[in-house]
Scaffold this motif. Structure first.
Motif, short mmCIF file in Angstrom:
data_model
loop_
_atom_site.label_atom_id
_atom_site.label_comp_id
_atom_site.label_asym_id
_atom_site.label_seq_id
_atom_site.Cartn_x
_atom_site.Cartn_y
_atom_site.Cartn_z
N ARG A 10 -20.42 10.27 -15.31
CA ARG A 10 -19.72 10.61 -16.56
C ARG A 10 -20.72 11.07 -17.62
O ARG A 10 -20.57 12.13 -18.22
CB ARG A 10 -18.96 9.38 -17.04
CG ARG A 10 -18.26 9.53 -18.39
CD ARG A 10 -17.95 8.16 -19.00
NE ARG A 10 -19.17 7.44 -19.29
CZ ARG A 10 -19.24 6.11 -19.42
NH1 ARG A 10 -18.17 5.36 -19.26
NH2 ARG A 10 -20.40 5.53 -19.70
N ASP A 11 -21.75 10.25 -17.84
CA ASP A 11 -22.70 10.55 -18.91
C ASP A 11 -23.49 11.81 -18.62
O ASP A 11 -23.79 12.60 -19.53
CB ASP A 11 -23.65 9.37 -19.12
CG ASP A 11 -22.94 8.13 -19.67
OD1 ASP A 11 -21.76 8.25 -20.08
OD2 ASP A 11 -23.56 7.05 -19.67
N ASN A 12 -23.84 12.05 -17.36
CA ASN A 12 -24.58 13.26 -17.01
C ASN A 12 -23.73 14.51 -17.25
O ASN A 12 -24.22 15.52 -17.79
CB ASN A 12 -25.01 13.19 -15.54
CG ASN A 12 -25.79 14.41 -15.12
OD1 ASN A 12 -26.91 14.64 -15.54
ND2 ASN A 12 -25.17 15.24 -14.28
N PHE A 13 -22.46 14.45 -16.85
CA PHE A 13 -21.59 15.61 -17.04
C PHE A 13 -21.43 15.91 -18.53
O PHE A 13 -21.48 17.07 -18.95
CB PHE A 13 -20.23 15.36 -16.38
CG PHE A 13 -19.38 16.60 -16.26
CD1 PHE A 13 -19.49 17.44 -15.16
CD2 PHE A 13 -18.48 16.94 -17.25
CE1 PHE A 13 -18.71 18.57 -15.05
CE2 PHE A 13 -17.69 18.08 -17.15
CZ PHE A 13 -17.81 18.90 -16.04
N ILE A 14 -21.24 14.87 -19.33
CA ILE A 14 -21.09 15.05 -20.78
C ILE A 14 -22.37 15.65 -21.37
O ILE A 14 -22.31 16.57 -22.20
CB ILE A 14 -20.73 13.71 -21.46
CG1 ILE A 14 -19.29 13.32 -21.09
CG2 ILE A 14 -20.87 13.81 -22.98
CD1 ILE A 14 -18.90 11.92 -21.52
#
Length: 200
Positions: A10-14
């Protein structure tokens, strides 16, 4: 919508979306009744017909495979190579289009490819909505399309070459909704009966 059960993905995609990494990147691999894949940075400047799929961001993300997150139609999953840890590509992802399955097809898949029994509620989703169950427990699922699934269907049927690259380029633009926009969407989804927002 990105899942809280897969925080690293999640955090990487954001992070990539906020840096506009994905803007102009192609959906470089499209297979009807299976999935559409993108996120190769080399695709931004690729010549027509050039082979794609090897470009990346020079890091991987540890697998976050959850039994409760599976490959129903519309889910966002992390592409990867054949590394034994099943670590995900730092940038490449796919969206499942899949197909609907019958009970005999799922029975056969359980025996020949999965080597485990699908929960009954997952089977019902694969029968009614569809998906790509043969990917379950092998790739990290970390989100799903909650608006615009028809666009995935439209992309999945475009003409492709022998390596599954669309003959006409399909570029993406990815942005993160502002908090107010996200709340508005959540309210609309709840009023339409979409469940599971809080658990994801």
């Amino acid at each position: 919508m990105l899942y809280n059960k897969t925080p690293r993905h999640r955090d990487n995609f954001i992070k990539l979306a906020k840096s506009r990494f994905y803007n102009g990147v192609l959906f470089h691999r499209v297979i009807k009744a299976f999935m559409i894949q993108g996120g190769d940075p080399d695709s931004k400047t690729a010549a027509p017909g050039e082979k794609l799929g090897s470009g990346d961001v020079k890091y991987t993300i540890p697998a976050e495979i959850c039994d409760s997150l599976f490959h129903k139609k519309g889910v966002l999953g992390a592409a990867r190579d054949n590394n034994p840890e099943m670590a995900s590509s730092g940038s490449q992802f796919y969206i499942v289009q899949g197909k609907k399955f019958s009970d005999p097809e799922l029975d056969s898949l359980e025996i020949k490819r999965l080597h485990f029994k699908l929960p009954l509620w997952e089977r019902e989703i694969y029968k009614s909505i569809g998906g790509s169950p043969h990917l379950d427990t092998k790739y990290t699922v970390y989100g799903e399309v909650v608006r615009g699934l028809s666009m995935v269907d439209s992309i999945s049927v475009v003409q492709t070459n022998a390596e599954d690259r669309p003959l006409a380029d399909i570029r993406m633009n990815v942005t993160v909704l502002k908090r107010r926009e996200a709340r508005k969407l959540e309210k609309a989804m709840i009023s339409e009966g979409f469940s599971g927002l809080n658990s994801l």
